[in-house]
Design a protein around this motif. Structure first.
Motif: not given
Length: 322
Positions: A155, A163, A236-237, A244, A246
């Motif tokens: 993360a 994550p 984050t998407s 996913s 950043n």
């Protein structure tokens, strides 16, 4: 124990391969400064009908590092690495593997899938293969398929970040794996490099701080945005690539989108047939990790490595006194 090629670095750091940003100039500067420099093979994109640019890049990197080593036998350059995106949509993969094999690339970094044939090609030319993963399940699969080492993308890392907390991820991997282990995620200071080692990683994997360097192939506004932003500016998407990742919220706003209300996409959106997944989106939406709050100025890559080395030594001395 680390393989010999990773044992004599100035500090235990690998510069991570960044889409568009990492090219020969940055890789050469990183290696001359004493850390592993790397770039994605897909960054070397030639026009139709032109000879493979990857071939030219590898020739340039090898020749420049050879000249440096001859002129500085007491301070040789670190080795370099090439990142292969092994996703099924990468139509260039077979060609790029052949080119890297012919150039005897010393370190191969694989992403988005573990492929035994890529690891075999690396080994056949005397190289090692490191695979990036986001959880312990993928880590086991990578080693089972012949990878020599792992890059734990935790993360807070830039780009396609995982994550999980670095504490949890490193802890689980070290329960069964004692080979080369790198950690990625918000590492932007020498103290953070030492912390990664204290957790059980062998080396730190650092990307975002090198965006704000003279040699990075990034737009001036991108470099300045790195200097002006902090962890709160990271969003984050999965919208932009299907995985996913950043990204810098100001760049999302500049593209006319609301970073607080982004649609989601799934992995089927990924397509590396044209060199990247959604290249047009990437040209406007800029990736970065949460550690950029430590970056305040655009500097030569060598100066950034100097700072990391100084901070790393100071942190080691401080810890020894506790």
């Amino acid at each position: 124990m680390l393989p010999p090629i990773l044992q004599d670095l100035r500090i235990p750091v690998v510069g991570s391969p960044m889409f568009i940003v990492s090219g020969p100039e940055l890789v050469i500067a990183q290696c001359k400064a004493g850390i592993v420099g790397s770039f994605p093979a897909l960054n070397a994109r030639e026009k139709d009908g032109e000879p493979p640019l990857l071939d030219a890049w590898l020739t340039r990197i090898s020749e420049e590092l050879d000249r440096h080593n001859q002129a500085n036998p007491d301070r040789p350059a670190a080795p370099f690495a090439v990142n292969q995106i092994v996703h099924r949509s990468n139509a260039r993969l077979e060609r790029d593997i052949e080119i890297c094999h012919r150039h005897k690339v010393p370190i191969w970094i694989t992403s988005l899938g573990a492929r035994p044939e890529v690891n075999a090609a690396a080994h056949d030319c005397g190289g090692i293969a490191l695979h990036d993963i986001i959880n312990n399940v993928f880590a086991r699969k990578a080693i089972d398929k012949g990878a020599d080492g792992l890059i734990a993308v935790a993360a807070g890392a830039g780009g396609h970040a995982g994550p999980q907390s670095p504490f949890a991820l490193i802890q689980e991997i070290r329960e069964w794996f004692d080979g080369p282990l790198l950690l990625s995620g918000s590492i932007a200071t020498g103290r953070a490099v030492l912390a990664a080692r204290a957790m059980g990683a062998d080396l730190a994997y650092i990307g975002s701080p090198f965006i704000a360097t003279d040699e990075a192939n990034a737009q001036p506004d991108y470099k300045q945005m790195i200097c002006d932003s902090g962890a709160m500016d990271i969003v984050t998407s999965s919208l932009f690539t299907g995985v996913s990742g950043n990204y810098l919220a100001p760049s999302i706003r500049n593209a006319g989108l609301d970073p607080d209300n982004l649609d989601q996409a799934d992995a089927s959106a990924m397509n590396f047939g044209q060199g990247s997944s959604k290249a047009k989106a990437w040209s406007q939406i800029w990736g970065a990790g949460q550690g950029i709050g430590a970056i305040h100025d655009i500097v030569p890559a060598a100066d950034l490595v100097d700072r990391l080395a100084r901070e790393y030594a100071e942190a080691k001395s401080e810890m020894a006194r506790l």
